[in-house]
Design a protein around this motif. Structure first.
Motif, PDB file in Angstrom:
ATOM      1  N   PHE A 234     -45.501  12.406   1.847  1.00  0.00           N
ATOM      2  CA  PHE A 234     -46.498  12.152   0.797  1.00  0.00           C
ATOM      3  C   PHE A 234     -46.414  10.728   0.249  1.00  0.00           C
ATOM      4  CE2 PHE A 234     -46.249  16.710   1.001  1.00  0.00           C
ATOM      5  CZ  PHE A 234     -47.542  17.144   0.710  1.00  0.00           C
ATOM      6  N   ALA A 235     -45.753   9.850   0.976  1.00  0.00           N
ATOM      7  CA  ALA A 235     -45.512   8.486   0.476  1.00  0.00           C
ATOM      8  C   ALA A 235     -46.797   7.745   0.140  1.00  0.00           C
ATOM      9  CB  ALA A 235     -44.692   7.699   1.496  1.00  0.00           C
ATOM     10  N   ASP A 236     -47.842   7.914   0.919  1.00  0.00           N
ATOM     11  CA  ASP A 236     -49.083   7.172   0.705  1.00  0.00           C
ATOM     12  C   ASP A 236     -50.197   8.036   0.137  1.00  0.00           C
ATOM     13  OD1 ASP A 236     -47.919   4.839   1.807  1.00  0.00           O
ATOM     14  OD2 ASP A 236     -48.292   5.609   3.844  1.00  0.00           O
ATOM     15  N   ASP A 237     -49.849   9.214  -0.376  1.00  0.00           N
ATOM     16  CA  ASP A 237     -50.874  10.112  -0.893  1.00  0.00           C
ATOM     17  C   ASP A 237     -51.393   9.616  -2.236  1.00  0.00           C
ATOM     18  OD1 ASP A 237     -52.053  12.562  -2.269  1.00  0.00           O
ATOM     19  OD2 ASP A 237     -51.567  13.389  -0.300  1.00  0.00           O
ATOM     20  N   PRO A 238     -52.706   9.500  -2.417  1.00  0.00           N
ATOM     21  CA  PRO A 238     -53.251   9.002  -3.679  1.00  0.00           C
ATOM     22  C   PRO A 238     -53.279  10.042  -4.790  1.00  0.00           C
ATOM     23  CG  PRO A 238     -55.032   9.529  -2.180  1.00  0.00           C
ATOM     24  CD  PRO A 238     -53.756   9.731  -1.408  1.00  0.00           C
ATOM     25  N   GLU A 239     -52.962  11.324  -4.450  1.00  0.00           N
ATOM     26  CA  GLU A 239     -53.087  12.399  -5.435  1.00  0.00           C
ATOM     27  C   GLU A 239     -51.769  13.078  -5.769  1.00  0.00           C
ATOM     28  OE1 GLU A 239     -57.487  14.187  -4.464  1.00  0.00           O
ATOM     29  OE2 GLU A 239     -55.842  14.721  -3.096  1.00  0.00           O
ATOM     30  N   ILE A 240     -50.768  12.963  -4.906  1.00  0.00           N
ATOM     31  CA  ILE A 240     -49.519  13.708  -5.066  1.00  0.00           C
ATOM     32  C   ILE A 240     -48.342  12.754  -4.892  1.00  0.00           C
ATOM     33  CG2 ILE A 240     -48.083  15.572  -4.130  1.00  0.00           C
ATOM     34  CD1 ILE A 240     -50.762  16.830  -3.112  1.00  0.00           C
ATOM     35  N   VAL A 241     -47.333  12.870  -5.767  1.00  0.00           N
ATOM     36  CA  VAL A 241     -46.172  11.988  -5.694  1.00  0.00           C
ATOM     37  C   VAL A 241     -44.885  12.812  -5.694  1.00  0.00           C
ATOM     38  CG1 VAL A 241     -46.167  11.680  -8.210  1.00  0.00           C
ATOM     39  CG2 VAL A 241     -44.972  10.038  -6.766  1.00  0.00           C
ATOM     40  N   LEU A 281     -54.986  20.451  -6.835  1.00  0.00           N
ATOM     41  CA  LEU A 281     -53.942  19.620  -6.229  1.00  0.00           C
ATOM     42  C   LEU A 281     -52.714  20.448  -5.855  1.00  0.00           C
ATOM     43  CD1 LEU A 281     -54.078  16.349  -8.387  1.00  0.00           C
ATOM     44  CD2 LEU A 281     -55.152  16.838  -6.178  1.00  0.00           C
ATOM     45  N   ILE A 282     -52.377  21.439  -6.685  1.00  0.00           N
ATOM     46  CA  ILE A 282     -51.250  22.321  -6.351  1.00  0.00           C
ATOM     47  C   ILE A 282     -51.560  23.106  -5.084  1.00  0.00           C
ATOM     48  CG2 ILE A 282     -49.989  24.384  -7.091  1.00  0.00           C
ATOM     49  CD1 ILE A 282     -50.179  23.274  -9.957  1.00  0.00           C
ATOM     50  N   LEU A 283     -52.773  23.650  -5.001  1.00  0.00           N
ATOM     51  CA  LEU A 283     -53.183  24.349  -3.782  1.00  0.00           C
ATOM     52  C   LEU A 283     -53.075  23.420  -2.579  1.00  0.00           C
ATOM     53  CD1 LEU A 283     -54.597  26.783  -2.326  1.00  0.00           C
ATOM     54  CD2 LEU A 283     -56.752  25.610  -2.828  1.00  0.00           C
ATOM     55  N   GLY A 303     -42.766  24.620 -14.238  1.00  0.00           N
ATOM     56  CA  GLY A 303     -41.770  23.612 -14.548  1.00  0.00           C
ATOM     57  C   GLY A 303     -41.543  22.601 -13.434  1.00  0.00           C
ATOM     58  N   ASN A 304     -42.025  22.898 -12.239  1.00  0.00           N
ATOM     59  CA  ASN A 304     -41.787  22.011 -11.099  1.00  0.00           C
ATOM     60  C   ASN A 304     -42.976  21.107 -10.772  1.00  0.00           C
ATOM     61  OD1 ASN A 304     -39.204  22.916 -10.751  1.00  0.00           O
ATOM     62  ND2 ASN A 304     -39.689  24.327  -9.084  1.00  0.00           N
ATOM     63  N   PHE A 305     -44.025  21.167 -11.573  1.00  0.00           N
ATOM     64  CA  PHE A 305     -45.189  20.308 -11.370  1.00  0.00           C
ATOM     65  C   PHE A 305     -45.457  19.507 -12.641  1.00  0.00           C
ATOM     66  CE2 PHE A 305     -46.000  23.922  -8.476  1.00  0.00           C
ATOM     67  CZ  PHE A 305     -46.055  23.224  -7.269  1.00  0.00           C
ATOM     68  N   GLN A 306     -45.886  18.255 -12.463  1.00  0.00           N
ATOM     69  CA  GLN A 306     -46.150  17.367 -13.597  1.00  0.00           C
ATOM     70  C   GLN A 306     -47.482  16.653 -13.407  1.00  0.00           C
ATOM     71  OE1 GLN A 306     -42.993  14.512 -14.044  1.00  0.00           O
ATOM     72  NE2 GLN A 306     -41.351  16.016 -13.876  1.00  0.00           N
ATOM     73  N   ARG A 307     -48.093  16.301 -14.523  1.00  0.00           N
ATOM     74  CA  ARG A 307     -49.233  15.392 -14.473  1.00  0.00           C
ATOM     75  C   ARG A 307     -48.708  13.994 -14.766  1.00  0.00           C
ATOM     76  NH1 ARG A 307     -53.376  15.622 -19.171  1.00  0.00           N
ATOM     77  NH2 ARG A 307     -51.733  14.345 -20.077  1.00  0.00           N
ATOM     78  N   MET A 308     -48.823  13.116 -13.787  1.00  0.00           N
ATOM     79  CA  MET A 308     -48.340  11.754 -13.941  1.00  0.00           C
ATOM     80  C   MET A 308     -49.312  10.943 -14.794  1.00  0.00           C
ATOM     81  SD  MET A 308     -45.561  12.034 -12.322  1.00  0.00           S
ATOM     82  CE  MET A 308     -45.007  10.318 -12.237  1.00  0.00           C
ATOM     83  N   PRO A 309     -48.852   9.836 -15.386  1.00  0.00           N
ATOM     84  CA  PRO A 309     -49.726   9.016 -16.236  1.00  0.00           C
ATOM     85  C   PRO A 309     -51.005   8.568 -15.537  1.00  0.00           C
ATOM     86  CG  PRO A 309     -47.449   8.352 -16.533  1.00  0.00           C
ATOM     87  CD  PRO A 309     -47.457   9.338 -15.408  1.00  0.00           C
ATOM     88  N   ASP A 310     -50.950   8.376 -14.214  1.00  0.00           N
ATOM     89  CA  ASP A 310     -52.145   7.941 -13.478  1.00  0.00           C
ATOM     90  C   ASP A 310     -52.975   9.118 -12.975  1.00  0.00           C
ATOM     91  OD1 ASP A 310     -50.569   8.941 -11.469  1.00  0.00           O
ATOM     92  OD2 ASP A 310     -50.363   7.060 -10.369  1.00  0.00           O
ATOM     93  N   GLY A 311     -52.610  10.346 -13.385  1.00  0.00           N
ATOM     94  CA  GLY A 311     -53.390  11.523 -13.017  1.00  0.00           C
ATOM     95  C   GLY A 311     -52.904  12.235 -11.782  1.00  0.00           C
ATOM     96  N   ARG A 312     -51.966  11.648 -11.052  1.00  0.00           N
ATOM     97  CA  ARG A 312     -51.466  12.314  -9.856  1.00  0.00           C
ATOM     98  C   ARG A 312     -50.628  13.538 -10.213  1.00  0.00           C
ATOM     99  NH1 ARG A 312     -48.347   7.953  -6.401  1.00  0.00           N
ATOM    100  NH2 ARG A 312     -47.650   7.360  -8.511  1.00  0.00           N
ATOM    101  N   LEU A 313     -50.441  14.410  -9.223  1.00  0.00           N
ATOM    102  CA  LEU A 313     -49.573  15.572  -9.371  1.00  0.00           C
ATOM    103  C   LEU A 313     -48.174  15.184  -8.938  1.00  0.00           C
ATOM    104  CD1 LEU A 313     -49.319  18.726  -9.831  1.00  0.00           C
ATOM    105  CD2 LEU A 313     -49.604  18.919  -7.345  1.00  0.00           C
ATOM    106  N   GLY A 314     -47.201  15.290  -9.848  1.00  0.00           N
ATOM    107  CA  GLY A 314     -45.810  15.043  -9.509  1.00  0.00           C
ATOM    108  C   GLY A 314     -45.116  16.350  -9.178  1.00  0.00           C
ATOM    109  N   VAL A 315     -44.268  16.352  -8.162  1.00  0.00           N
ATOM    110  CA  VAL A 315     -43.584  17.565  -7.728  1.00  0.00           C
ATOM    111  C   VAL A 315     -42.076  17.308  -7.709  1.00  0.00           C
ATOM    112  CG1 VAL A 315     -43.451  19.357  -5.961  1.00  0.00           C
ATOM    113  CG2 VAL A 315     -45.566  18.050  -6.239  1.00  0.00           C
TER     114      VAL A 315
END
Length: 456
Positions: A234-241, A281-283, A303-315
């Motif tokens: 997921f290194a270059d994914d614009p939606e998930i980090v 995004l989780i799906l 608890g294992n998913f976050q909304r990042m400041p730029d709107g991406r989904l953090g896992v």
């Protein structure tokens, strides 16, 4: 005072249970777990007497549920280990219960989350010294002794690595490994109870597969490898980090800090449109993980998913990941084709072919096909709305204890255990978010050949 020492190593979880240390003895843990159903049976018996004495039956039943919920989550909170993972799962599925039944469990679970005791600084420093060396402080420019998050077998501290990187330091509770292994033995001994509830299933290999999966979560080296695979995929994914792995030594895992807002906080008062977007995004993450990282993400909960400041989904948290079995796509394509075609005869043949029914067992295939109609509708629709009400109905059907419940006729290949765990957790989160999901589009995007075989 931190505790007794053994060979120069501080052992804080041997005697300091009042400090948040889980009891590790098999007899003690087994007795506490066994006390829950025994106490429940006693309350039910006492409830009969109270009804005879003129108490309102509804009031008596609610009192029984409240007391049982409080007892259950008190035990889960004390024991941590893999039974605390059960608490996490109950926390996702309690929303699928009727409101009057779920409320006592919701309140008790909230107290469980709020009251997980943290390791004291002395115990934290002892673990860091053991696994990183006596000069562990030289590895960090900053280290916060206060835990910022607690997990079932460890806790997380925020720190700054020596190169300036903000990091999360995950430290396993001393004694947690022995506690979890003791729980797994108890789970194995309870296999006959599962067999009684699901007589059509060969539960022993399924339970053993689950035990193996939970035991593997105690291996932080394995978890680090999992996270590296996801971070690369997921290194270059614009939606998930996914954060990078910085270091792993023994029972210490150090990863890049993700400075987002946990989904568990957003659910309470988040914007409905934003929650729906995060649900999609989780799906997408769960669906694409096998295709991109060759792994199943096995621990989806808020608890294992976050909304990042730029709107991406953090896992975060990759301990429960397992290798993806490519042959499973053949199962999906075969069973899925029968579901989409709405052909009960083909569905029964596919389910028997792939081991979902014992060879000599009858199957009420008409009821099975009816229960799978929501799956068919979700796959055929452009988007499909999920909600607490939808989940509540599915949970009601699955947990029906009547002998006529078709679930009692089915079994499951043990290799599908991690996939089922990921699926159930993912569905529960999406229902919690009230997300409207493009299931067909995601299936077609990541698994085009399988989608074509299923008739999508």
């Amino acid at each position: 005072m931190v505790g007794e020492s053994e060979g120069g190593r501080v052992m804080p979880f041997v005697r300091r249970s009042r400090e948040g240390n889980p009891p590790t003895g098999r007899v003690v843990r087994g007795a506490r777990l066994a006390a829950v159903p025994v106490a429940y049976a006693g309350r039910r018996l006492a409830g009969i007497g109270r009804r005879v004495a003129g108490r309102d039956p509804g009031e008596v039943d609610r009192d029984i549920r409240v007391r049982t919920a409080e007892h259950l989550f008190q035990v889960l909170g004390e024991l941590k280990g893999c039974v605390a993972k059960l608490g996490q799962f109950l926390g996702l599925l309690e929303m699928g219960l009727a409101p009057d039944l779920a409320e006592p469990f919701r309140q008790a679970l909230a107290r469980l989350h709020d009251s997980v005791p943290a390791m004291l600084p002395g115990a934290v420093h002892a673990e860091l010294s053991t696994h990183l060396g006596q000069d562990w402080r030289a590895l960090f420019t900053e280290f916060d002794d206060r835990a910022c998050a607690a997990a079932s077998v460890g806790q997380v501290h925020r720190a700054r690595w020596h190169d300036g990187t903000q990091v999360a330091v995950k430290i396993m509770y001393p004694g947690a490994r022995a506690a979890v292994l003791a729980d797994l033995q108890a789970l194995r001994r309870a296999t006959p109870l599962f067999t009684a509830l699901l007589p059509g299933a060969d539960t022993r290999p399924v339970v053993e597969a689950l035990c193996t999966e939970i035991r593997d979560e105690l291996d932080y080296a394995r978890e680090a490898d999992n996270q590296r695979a996801f971070a690369t995929a997921f290194a270059d994914d614009p939606e998930i980090v996914v954060g990078r792995v910085i270091a792993q030594r023994g029972d210490i895992l150090i990863t890049e800090w993700l400075d987002g807002i946990p989904l568990s906080q957003l659910i309470i008062g988040g914007n409905a449109e934003e929650l729906d977007r995060l649900g999609v995004l989780i799906l997408r993450f769960l669906f694409s993980a096998p295709a991109r990282a060759a792994l199943v993400y096995g621990d989806p909960h808020p608890g294992n998913f976050q909304r990042m400041p730029d709107g991406r989904l953090g896992v975060v948290d990759f301990g429960a990941c397992t290798p993806w079995p490519p042959a499973f796509l053949d199962v999906v394509g075969d069973v899925g084709a029968a579901v989409i075609a709405d052909s009960p005869a083909d569905l029964e043949a596919a389910m028997r072919r792939h081991g979902f029914v014992a060879p000599d067992r009858d199957l009420d295939i008409a009821t099975v096909a009816q229960r799978l109609q929501p799956v068919r509708e979700a796959l055929l629709a452009t988007t499909y709305p999920l909600s607490a009400g939808w989940l509540r109905e599915q949970v009601r059907l699955i947990t029906d204890l009547r002998l006529t419940n078709v679930l009692r006729q089915l079994t499951m290949p043990p290799s599908h255990t991690p996939i089922l765990r990921s699926f159930l957790g993912g569905v529960a989160i999406l229902c919690q978010l009230h997300a409207t999901v493009p299931l067909r589009a995601e299936c077609t995007r990541w698994y085009p050949e399988t989608a074509k075989a299923a008739g999508l």
